[in-house]
Design a protein around this motif. Structure first.
Motif, mmCIF file in Angstrom:
data_model
loop_
_atom_site.group_PDB
_atom_site.id
_atom_site.type_symbol
_atom_site.label_atom_id
_atom_site.label_comp_id
_atom_site.label_asym_id
_atom_site.label_seq_id
_atom_site.Cartn_x
_atom_site.Cartn_y
_atom_site.Cartn_z
ATOM 1 N N VAL A 173 83.479 49.009 83.313
ATOM 2 C CA VAL A 173 83.278 47.869 84.208
ATOM 3 C C VAL A 173 81.935 47.389 84.058
ATOM 4 O O VAL A 173 81.186 48.239 84.123
ATOM 5 N N ARG A 174 81.737 46.225 83.769
ATOM 6 C CA ARG A 174 80.434 45.539 83.717
ATOM 7 C C ARG A 174 79.756 45.068 85.010
ATOM 8 O O ARG A 174 80.660 44.036 85.680
ATOM 9 N N VAL A 175 78.991 45.469 85.588
ATOM 10 C CA VAL A 175 78.508 45.035 87.044
ATOM 11 C C VAL A 175 77.010 44.698 86.906
ATOM 12 O O VAL A 175 76.328 44.192 87.825
ATOM 13 N N ALA A 233 80.652 60.835 73.599
ATOM 14 C CA ALA A 233 80.529 61.327 75.030
ATOM 15 C C ALA A 233 79.874 60.208 75.960
ATOM 16 O O ALA A 233 79.036 59.739 75.633
ATOM 17 N N ALA A 234 80.370 60.120 77.248
ATOM 18 C CA ALA A 234 79.749 59.341 78.154
ATOM 19 C C ALA A 234 78.334 60.009 78.603
ATOM 20 O O ALA A 234 78.116 61.193 78.426
ATOM 21 N N ARG A 257 78.559 56.531 82.390
ATOM 22 C CA ARG A 257 78.172 54.909 81.740
ATOM 23 C C ARG A 257 78.430 55.276 80.429
ATOM 24 O O ARG A 257 77.997 56.333 79.799
ATOM 25 N N THR A 258 78.783 54.047 79.756
ATOM 26 C CA THR A 258 79.205 54.165 78.313
ATOM 27 C C THR A 258 78.618 52.816 77.795
ATOM 28 O O THR A 258 79.142 51.711 78.520
ATOM 29 N N LYS A 259 77.415 52.545 77.254
ATOM 30 C CA LYS A 259 77.067 51.630 76.681
ATOM 31 C C LYS A 259 76.795 50.321 77.803
ATOM 32 O O LYS A 259 77.170 49.062 77.574
ATOM 33 N N GLY A 260 76.103 50.774 78.734
ATOM 34 C CA GLY A 260 75.770 49.909 79.679
ATOM 35 C C GLY A 260 76.775 49.443 80.693
ATOM 36 O O GLY A 260 76.479 48.757 81.983
#
Length: 461
Positions: free
Chosen positions: A459-461, A66-67, A431-434
């Motif tokens: 998406v990595r921001v 789960a997120a 969010r999932t794993k950053g």
């Protein structure tokens, strides 16, 4: 709405350097801006994989861990405090959301028959007008998408974006007698639901994990006429909805009553009252972390402005919880593309969708990270013609979605990648794993050649 034809060559090649992003700590801080690539130089379009991954086995199944919970608009302030979420309007009555059983479906593209499980009527907090105490947070879970087996790394669209799956399960379905389609905007809502706005003046409530409808609410303007509804913000039990006809932004109660209508600068009105093009006004709408700044993006440039220079209008919330017009910025879209959606990131920057269409070729859809911190306030600049001293919103390309894996998706008309369609709605759901969990949706325009398709991105921001 249907995008305008694309004037430039489809550009889809990414390099690792275009996706290196520096995360600011505060929108108003004086730290260095994010890297920017400027207009793309029109590289050649990629060929879709010759051996796509298998078709999804359960388009709406929930997979993986789960997120993290999403708070309101999935935001925390730069200092780490929980984002402000105003209480619902105290005058809101019982919400007349239509809630019935599962939607009536045709063939499910991307999901075998029976794989979609509808939530029972009212299972996700009956009503929708129930107010939380002032300042209370609202949590939910990100939707998950099953997309069949895939080799490690094969779901990458770019170094910054990966595709977690897609679902066509709601394509050409009806719910409570209302066509489930024409979806133009998404917004995380209360009680684990996702609000989905149809540009035919209907607001759906979806189960945030299964994406199945659990309610629908009709909307109208002051005269009772339908809206060309395009942008959506769920704001503490009320809904801010933009319509691109005038354009306008109205606040609706949980039972669909108009509570307020925001002032719009005259130049942004459609001709002859202003300089905006018909079907080219307020497509994107988002609320920045803290809940004090509302942002709307025009889809196309005003008459007299340079092509591609799109105005971005902001409003500030007043102590009385209304909004007043504030700063305005200029965002430069890629040649031939418009801006159908924006959504805030937890640090106050913006995810921006750019989109276009070329007959016989298909859609172009690009995802950018935009940083307005150092942009010029253009609210007093009558015409944007590239003059010196006007700093546009800086943007960094995250992904051209034509470069995503197909995951077995099919298209009803020519596309550079069969995964693509008329993507128009976007929401950050957790969010999932950053990485941010982002859900996109396409507007099928109720057409046989288009699909209502949901997409899951990390998406990595």
């Amino acid at each position: 709405m249907r995008p305008r034809p694309l004037l430039a060559t489809l550009a889809t090649t990414l390099t690792a350097t275009t996706c290196l992003i520096t995360t600011p700590t505060d929108l108003t801080a004086g730290s260095s801006p994010v890297s920017t690539t400027g207009p793309l130089a029109a590289p050649t379009a990629p060929t879709p994989p010759t051996e796509p991954a298998p078709r999804p086995t359960a388009g709406l199944a929930v997979t993986g861990p789960a997120a993290d919970p999403v708070v309101g608009f999935a935001t925390t302030s730069p200092a780490g405090s929980t984002a402000e979420l105003p209480a619902a309007d105290s005058t809101a009555g019982s919400a007349p959301w239509s809630t019935v059983g599962p939607p009536t479906t045709g063939p499910l593209t991307g999901s075998p028959a029976g794989s979609a499980t509808a939530s029972p009527a009212g299972s996700a907090a009956a009503g929708f007008a129930a107010a939380s105490p002032a300042g209370a947070t609202v949590t939910g879970r990100a939707a998950r998408f099953a997309a069949g087996p895939a080799a490690p790394g094969s779901r990458a669209c770019s170094p910054a974006v990966s595709l977690t799956g897609f679902s066509d399960a709601l394509d050409k379905t009806t719910y409570a007698g209302t066509f489930v389609g024409n979806l133009s905007a998404l917004a995380p809502d209360r009680h684990g639901t996702l609000a989905a706005l149809s540009d035919r003046s209907a607001l759906f409530r979806l189960d945030a994990r299964t994406l199945q409808p659990v309610g629908v609410l009709p909307l109208a303007d002051e005269s009772g006429a339908a809206l060309d509804a395009e942008g959506l913000v769920a704001d503490g039990g009320t809904y801010l909805v933009s319509s691109e006809t005038e354009p306008s932004v109205r606040r609706y109660s949980g039972d669909g009553r108009i509570l307020d209508r925001l002032p719009v600068p005259d130049t942004l009105r459609t001709a002859p009252d202003g300089r905006a093009q018909r079907n080219g006004t307020f497509e994107g709408l988002t609320l920045l972390p803290g809940g004090r700044t509302l942002v709307a993006s025009m889809e196309y440039a005003l008459a007299g402005d340079s092509p591609g220079l799109v105005r971005v209008q902001t409003w500030q919330r007043t102590p009385g919880r209304t909004f007043r017009p504030a700063a305005q910025y200029a965002y430069r879209a890629d040649p031939g593309l418009g801006v159908p959606e924006i959504t805030a990131t937890p640090d106050g920057r913006l995810l921006v969708l750019e989109r276009g269409f070329t007959a016989g070729v298909g859609n172009t859809v690009r995802l950018y990270l935009a940083d307005p911190r150092h942009a010029t306030d253009t609210s007093r600049i009558a015409y944007l013609t590239g003059q010196d001293g006007v700093r546009t919103v800086r943007k960094t390309l995250l992904a051209d979605l034509a470069a995503c894996p197909t995951l077995g998706a099919t298209a009803k008309q020519p596309q550079p990648n069969p995964l693509l369609d008329n993507i128009e709605g976007m929401a950050v759901t957790g969010r999932t794993k950053g990485r941010l969990d982002v859900v996109l949706v396409s507007d099928d325009n109720q057409a046989d050649t288009q699909t209502t398709r949901f997409y899951g991105l990390r998406v990595r921001v």
